[in-house]
Design a protein around this motif. Structure first.
Motif, short mmCIF file in Angstrom:
data_model
loop_
_atom_site.label_atom_id
_atom_site.label_comp_id
_atom_site.label_asym_id
_atom_site.label_seq_id
_atom_site.Cartn_x
_atom_site.Cartn_y
_atom_site.Cartn_z
N SER A 99 0.85 -1.19 0.00
CA SER A 99 0.00 0.00 0.00
C SER A 99 0.89 1.24 0.00
O SER A 99 1.97 1.26 0.61
CB SER A 99 -0.92 -0.01 1.22
N GLU A 100 0.40 2.29 -0.69
CA GLU A 100 1.21 3.48 -0.85
C GLU A 100 1.49 4.16 0.50
O GLU A 100 2.59 4.71 0.70
CB GLU A 100 0.51 4.47 -1.80
N GLY A 101 0.52 4.14 1.42
CA GLY A 101 0.75 4.74 2.73
C GLY A 101 1.87 4.07 3.48
O GLY A 101 2.75 4.73 4.09
N LEU A 102 1.90 2.74 3.45
CA LEU A 102 2.96 1.98 4.12
C LEU A 102 4.30 2.23 3.45
O LEU A 102 5.35 2.34 4.12
CB LEU A 102 2.60 0.50 4.11
N ILE A 103 4.30 2.34 2.13
CA ILE A 103 5.54 2.60 1.39
C ILE A 103 6.12 3.96 1.80
O ILE A 103 7.33 4.08 2.08
CB ILE A 103 5.27 2.56 -0.13
N ILE A 104 5.28 4.99 1.83
CA ILE A 104 5.76 6.34 2.15
C ILE A 104 6.30 6.41 3.58
O ILE A 104 7.34 7.02 3.83
CB ILE A 104 4.63 7.35 1.92
N ASN A 105 5.63 5.76 4.50
CA ASN A 105 6.09 5.76 5.90
C ASN A 105 7.46 5.10 6.03
O ASN A 105 8.37 5.63 6.69
CB ASN A 105 5.08 5.06 6.80
N ALA A 106 7.61 3.93 5.40
CA ALA A 106 8.88 3.20 5.50
C ALA A 106 9.99 3.95 4.79
O ALA A 106 11.13 4.04 5.29
CB ALA A 106 8.72 1.79 4.91
N LEU A 107 9.68 4.50 3.60
CA LEU A 107 10.69 5.23 2.84
C LEU A 107 11.13 6.50 3.58
O LEU A 107 12.33 6.81 3.65
CB LEU A 107 10.12 5.58 1.45
N THR A 108 10.18 7.23 4.14
CA THR A 108 10.51 8.46 4.89
C THR A 108 11.35 8.14 6.12
O THR A 108 12.34 8.84 6.41
CB THR A 108 9.22 9.17 5.31
N ASP A 109 11.00 7.09 6.82
CA ASP A 109 11.74 6.68 8.03
C ASP A 109 13.17 6.31 7.66
O ASP A 109 14.14 6.71 8.34
CB ASP A 109 11.01 5.52 8.68
N PHE A 110 13.31 5.53 6.58
CA PHE A 110 14.66 5.09 6.16
C PHE A 110 15.49 6.30 5.71
O PHE A 110 16.68 6.41 6.07
CB PHE A 110 14.53 4.08 5.01
N GLN A 111 14.89 7.22 4.94
CA GLN A 111 15.62 8.38 4.44
C GLN A 111 16.03 9.32 5.59
O GLN A 111 17.15 9.83 5.61
CB GLN A 111 14.75 9.14 3.43
N ASN A 112 15.15 9.51 6.55
CA ASN A 112 15.49 10.36 7.70
C ASN A 112 16.67 9.79 8.48
O ASN A 112 17.59 10.53 8.89
CB ASN A 112 14.29 10.50 8.63
N TYR A 166 4.98 18.75 -11.05
CA TYR A 166 5.17 19.83 -10.09
C TYR A 166 3.91 19.90 -9.24
O TYR A 166 2.83 20.29 -9.70
CB TYR A 166 5.41 21.15 -10.83
N CYS A 167 4.03 19.48 -7.96
CA CYS A 167 2.85 19.33 -7.12
C CYS A 167 3.26 19.32 -5.64
O CYS A 167 4.46 19.31 -5.32
CB CYS A 167 2.11 18.05 -7.46
N GLU A 168 2.28 19.28 -4.78
CA GLU A 168 2.56 19.12 -3.35
C GLU A 168 3.04 17.69 -3.09
O GLU A 168 2.53 16.73 -3.68
CB GLU A 168 1.30 19.39 -2.53
N THR A 169 4.03 17.57 -2.20
CA THR A 169 4.59 16.24 -1.93
C THR A 169 4.49 15.86 -0.46
O THR A 169 5.30 15.07 0.04
CB THR A 169 6.07 16.19 -2.39
N ASN A 170 3.51 16.43 0.26
CA ASN A 170 3.30 15.95 1.62
C ASN A 170 2.78 14.52 1.55
O ASN A 170 2.36 14.03 0.48
CB ASN A 170 2.33 16.85 2.38
N ALA A 171 2.80 13.82 2.66
CA ALA A 171 2.50 12.40 2.69
C ALA A 171 1.12 12.07 2.12
O ALA A 171 0.95 11.11 1.36
CB ALA A 171 2.61 11.86 4.12
N ALA A 172 0.12 12.89 2.46
CA ALA A 172 -1.24 12.62 1.99
C ALA A 172 -1.35 12.75 0.48
O ALA A 172 -1.93 11.89 -0.21
CB ALA A 172 -2.22 13.55 2.69
N GLN A 173 -0.80 13.87 -0.09
CA GLN A 173 -0.87 14.08 -1.53
C GLN A 173 0.01 13.08 -2.29
O GLN A 173 -0.38 12.57 -3.34
CB GLN A 173 -0.42 15.51 -1.86
N LEU A 174 1.18 12.79 -1.73
CA LEU A 174 2.09 11.86 -2.39
C LEU A 174 1.48 10.46 -2.49
O LEU A 174 1.68 9.74 -3.48
CB LEU A 174 3.41 11.82 -1.63
#
Length: 410
Positions: A99-112, A166-174
């Motif tokens: 799921s895209e939500g799980l992907i974004i959370n894991a990717l953000t955590d790893f990148q941070n 070119y768009c908003e890239t917050n977690a919800a929009q992404l």
């Protein structure tokens, strides 16, 4: 470790290493050797300070279908002031995605974690990606329980097309953009997302990658849907066309087969009738021979009794004429064709007819038979006269006076 997903960490390290990437938390060597690098084409898209880029990309490597979700963050190289440098990470999926939500959370955590452990004042502190200090994201293990198949996506075809949104890239929009971008991977190999005005202007000026805003992204999806609908209609039309052609082929084939069956049935009926006719002919021939033989015996008896040779000859010729006609009408038996053959003609028996055909032949035969019969008549007459003479002599001896008998005995 579930090998259906894993991380890659990468960055630009200056001389002498340049761009380097290393795989962590899973993966396998065959994929690692074949997968494309996550380096950026900096003459088409470029990072600026305090900016980042997200991307979704399809690949085919090690015989596997891959989709990767990546994030790039501006970072300076050691002892270098060149622009466009970065540090980044990618979450790769083999054959399935989560799921895209799980992907974004894991990717953000790893990148941070990657930035925290390997940057100092926005500068990369190591010289190679193999030296990265990483930490497993807290939701990493959940990913394996939430994967799904990817449908309608051709991984082996590369279009060499790239799209920048070119768009908003917050977690919800992404999350929304990622979920919809999957379908566009049949058109674009990689789709980038950024909310940096500087990056957007750079891409627009270079005019190497196509760039759209959020509305343009929606138009891309609408156009794709139109193309998909058109392809669907074309596919249905082709199938309908094939269905009609199949029905026509079926009709023609069945008509041909039924025609062959009808021909075989007709041939079978004709053969059956001819066989029956031939059997009847055999019975007729057998009876005709017996009757003709009986007529000859009758003529012999009558001729012996009355001695009327001419009358007997006429009767015999008439009997013979009728006999020859009957035999001629019933003697021919055709060779019947088999059901599988397409014989254009019928083969008849070629045995020589022992009986003459035609009137001239019959008259010729009649003359020969008449001659033979005439000779036989003379013999019969001679025999009859001899018997008559012998009988007369016997009577004479029986009634002659004795004195004449004595004289004859002297």
């Amino acid at each position: 470790m579930d090998n259906t997903y894993f991380f890659s960490a990468f960055g630009t390290f200056g001389n002498p290493n340049g761009f380097r990437q290393t795989f962590f938390l899973g993966g396998n060597q065959s994929i690692a050797k074949e997968i494309r690098t996550f380096d950026l084409k900096t003459d088409a898209i470029k990072l600026f300070p305090q900016s980042n880029i997200y991307s979704i990309r399809k690949d085919y490597a090690g015989g596997c279908n891959l989709i990767s979700y990546s994030v790039y963050t501006f970072a300076k190289e050691q002892n270098s002031d060149r622009g466009g440098t970065f540090i980044g990470s990618s979450l790769l999926f083999v054959n399935k995605i989560a799921s895209e939500g799980l992907i974004i959370n894991a990717l953000t955590d790893f990148q941070n974690s990657l930035e925290k452990n390997n940057l100092s004042e926005d500068t990369i502190t190591i010289n190679h990606s193999d030296q990265f200090s990483i930490r497993k994201p807290k939701d990493f293990d959940k990913i394996g329980f939430n994967v799904r198949e990817v449908d309608e996506l051709d991984f082996t075809r590369s279009n060499n097309n790239y799209l920048v949104v070119y768009c908003e890239t917050n977690a919800a929009q992404l999350q929304i953009f990622f979920s919809k971008a999957i379908d566009l991977l049949n058109v674009y190999d990689t789709i980038y997302f950024t909310q940096s005005h500087e990056i957007g202007e750079f891409v627009k000026q270079k005019r190497i990658f196509k760039i759209v805003d959020a509305d343009g992204f929606k138009k891309e999806l609408d156009y794709l849907e139109e193309e998909r609908l058109r392809a669907l209609q074309n596919a249905i039309a082709e199938l309908e066309k094939e269905k009609v052609a199949l029905q026509d082929e079926k009709t023609k084939l069945l008509e041909d087969l039924n025609r062959q069956i009808m021909q075989n049935e007709k041939r079978h009926q004709e053969n059956e009738a001819k066989i029956k006719e031939s059997k009847n002919g055999i019975e007729v021939i057998s009876k005709e021979y017996d009757q003709y033989s009986g007529k000859i015996e009758t003529l012999i008896r009558d001729l012996t009794a009355d001695g009327k040779v001419e009358s007997a000859k006429k009767r015999h010729l008439e009997n013979k004429r009728s006999f020859n006609h009957t035999i001629q009408q019933n003697r021919n038996i055709e060779s019947l064709p088999s059901l599988s053959s397409s014989s254009n003609g019928r083969t008849q028996t070629t045995k020589e007819n022992p009986y003459p055909t035609g009137l001239s032949g019959f008259h010729s035969s009649g003359r020969n038979q008449e001659k033979e019969f005439r000779l036989d008549g003379f013999k019969v007459a001679t025999l009859a006269l001899s018997l008559l003479l012998i009988g007369t002599l016997i009577l004479c001896f029986m009634w002659m006076p004795k004195e004449y008998l004595k004289m004859l005995s002297l």
